[in-house]
Every structure is written in structure tokens, then in C-alpha cells.
Design an enzyme around this catalytic site. Structure first.
Site, mmCIF file in Angstrom:
data_model
loop_
_atom_site.group_PDB
_atom_site.id
_atom_site.type_symbol
_atom_site.label_atom_id
_atom_site.label_comp_id
_atom_site.label_asym_id
_atom_site.label_seq_id
_atom_site.Cartn_x
_atom_site.Cartn_y
_atom_site.Cartn_z
ATOM 1 N N ASN A 25 -1.478 -2.585 6.347
ATOM 2 C CA ASN A 25 -1.784 -1.183 6.052
ATOM 3 C C ASN A 25 -0.678 -0.320 6.641
ATOM 4 O O ASN A 25 -0.301 -0.487 7.808
ATOM 5 C CB ASN A 25 -3.136 -0.784 6.640
ATOM 6 C CG ASN A 25 -3.543 0.625 6.232
ATOM 7 O OD1 ASN A 25 -2.959 1.614 6.671
ATOM 8 N ND2 ASN A 25 -4.580 0.716 5.424
ATOM 9 N N SER A 48 -4.506 -0.004 1.225
ATOM 10 C CA SER A 48 -4.617 1.419 1.490
ATOM 11 C C SER A 48 -6.087 1.806 1.494
ATOM 12 O O SER A 48 -6.839 1.406 0.590
ATOM 13 C CB SER A 48 -3.858 2.223 0.430
ATOM 14 O OG SER A 48 -3.873 3.598 0.743
ATOM 15 N N GLU A 49 -6.484 2.560 2.505
ATOM 16 C CA GLU A 49 -7.903 2.852 2.691
ATOM 17 C C GLU A 49 -8.506 3.727 1.606
ATOM 18 O O GLU A 49 -9.734 3.872 1.535
ATOM 19 C CB GLU A 49 -8.156 3.472 4.069
ATOM 20 C CG GLU A 49 -7.417 4.748 4.358
ATOM 21 C CD GLU A 49 -6.090 4.517 5.063
ATOM 22 O OE1 GLU A 49 -5.677 5.402 5.834
ATOM 23 O OE2 GLU A 49 -5.464 3.457 4.836
ATOM 24 N N ASN A 50 -7.679 4.321 0.759
ATOM 25 C CA ASN A 50 -8.233 5.099 -0.344
ATOM 26 C C ASN A 50 -8.692 4.214 -1.502
ATOM 27 O O ASN A 50 -9.250 4.701 -2.478
ATOM 28 C CB ASN A 50 -7.223 6.138 -0.847
ATOM 29 C CG ASN A 50 -5.946 5.503 -1.344
ATOM 30 O OD1 ASN A 50 -5.313 4.744 -0.631
ATOM 31 N ND2 ASN A 50 -5.535 5.812 -2.565
#
Length: 222
Positions: A25, A48-50
């Protein structure tokens, strides 16, 4: 004045820490450049945290015909589509982080303490939000901080104790700056590499905590 490394070169050095098939990440800002400099012969799975997994490097303005508003990283950059990439909701993205499924987190830094405490989300007197930094720092992944060694005013960013609001405590494993590569150990900060043309004593002048000089100290290689 001796030459310091450019941000792109810092991220090139960080990318050498990636292993084949590792899930990585990349935090906001400088860390996003790491996806451009993957060592030859390995595949890195960027998360990616989205809600995206397995994406490629950020697209340039010359590649604007490939821009897709549905394919962006957490820094809202358009990124390359790669075979096998997947999409999911933000909650699942954070579940992957909190569940310990990220191998390496690369974050920017405002301050890092000699114990590996990280402050990277806000400066005193300013407004802002932490985003996913706290989750990444506390995820149990290997945390690499990429940043300039000093502020524009010359203040050190590697300190005895952070004075900015903390993101997480004792979370940083490795610091890569425009002057050095420093590992956080139980005994203190281990200086492993220096920027070409710099000496350990010169790096110490720009660092608040006392550095432990590695017996295998060498110039940074890319």
C-alpha cells in the site's frame, strides 16, 4: 552545499525493498512514485484502501487517453490497468488492512522518533484528516517511511520524540530519506546507507537522535 537525492530517487530506493508477489500500500504524496520503479523481474500487487488491488503506475498527462475516473489510487491519481486487477468497496479495502493482509506500507512522514513513532497526518495549528494512515501504521505490515531528511527550514524530521500529533507509536521499520537509509531497531536507529558523497558524521549533523553506524555501512545503491 552537497547534493541530496530527488524524491524520485528516494522512491527508487524504497522500491528495492519490495519482494516478488508482495502486497504493498502506497500512502499519499511521495510514496505513490514507488509504483513507477518496480525492480525488474518481480511483480508487486498494489493495494489502495479506496477499493482497488493490482493496479499499475500513475498515468502521466501524455497518457490522458487512458485516464479512467473509476481507476484511481487513494491519492486520486489515475493509474494503469493491469491484468487481474480487482475492485471492491472501501470497507473491504480497510478490512484487508486491518486483517493483516498488507505486506508493506509505504508512508510519508512529518516526524519519526528514535523509537519508530510516526507523525504524518497533520501539523499543529492546521486542519486535516488522517485518512487511512493510522490503519496502515497499525496494521502489522512492514512500514517504510519515505521523506526528506529535514524541513525547508532545516529542522530535522528524525527526532528523539515527536512533537506533532502521532499517527501511531513504534510502527516504523525503515526510513529512507534524501540522505540515508535508517533501520529502527531495539537498540536505536541503525544507519545502513548514506547518499553518495555524504559521510555518516554529516548525516548525524542533520539528525537529532544518536545514530548507530552499521559495520556494513555503504553508499546507497539503486
Amino acid at each position: 552545499m552537497k547534493q541530496r537525492l530527488e524524491p524520485a530517487v528516494i522512491t527508487m530506493r524504497i522500491a528495492r525493498e519490495f519482494k516478488d508477489s508482495s502486497v504493498v500500500n502506497l500512502g499519499y504524496g511521495l510514496p505513490t512514485l514507488c509504483s513507477t520503479y518496480i525492480p525488474e523481474g518481480i511483480r508487486v500487487i498494489f493495494h489502495s484502501e479506496n477499493g482497488i488491488l493490482g493496479y499499475g503506475a500513475p498515468l502521466t498527462t501524455d497518457e490522458r487517453t487512458q485516464w479512467d475516473p473509476c481507476v484511481i489510487n487513494a491519492s486520486a491519481q489515475f493509474v494503469a490497468k493491469l491484468p487481474g486487477m480487482s475492485f471492491f468497496n472501501c470497507a473491504d479495502g480497510f478490512a484487508m488492512i486491518r486483517g493483516g493482509h498488507i505486506d508493506i506500507s509505504v508512508l510519508g512522514g512529518l516526524q519519526v522518533s528514535e523509537k519508530g513513532d510516526l507523525a504524518n497526518w497533520i501539523m499543529p495549528g492546521r486542519s486535516g484528516g488522517m485518512g487511512g494512515a493510522m490503519d496502515l501504521a497499525a496494521s502489522g505490515s512492514r512500514v517504510i517511511v519515505g521523506m526528506e531528511h529535514n524541513t525547508k527550514n532545516g529542522d530535522t524530521k528524525i527526532v528523539n520524540k515527536c512533537t506533532y500529533p502521532l499517527t501511531a507509536t513504534a510502527c516504523v521499520n525503515l526510513i529512507v530519506t534524501d540522505l540515508a537509509v535508517i533501520e529502527i531497531t531495539k537498540k536505536g536507529l541503525l544507519l545502513k546507507e548514506v547518499t553518495p558523497g555524504w559521510t555518516a558524521s554529516e548525516v548525524q549533523e542533520f539528525t537529532e537522535p544518536k545514530l548507530i553506524i552499521s559495520p556494513e555501512l555503504k553508499e546507497m545503491e539503486l
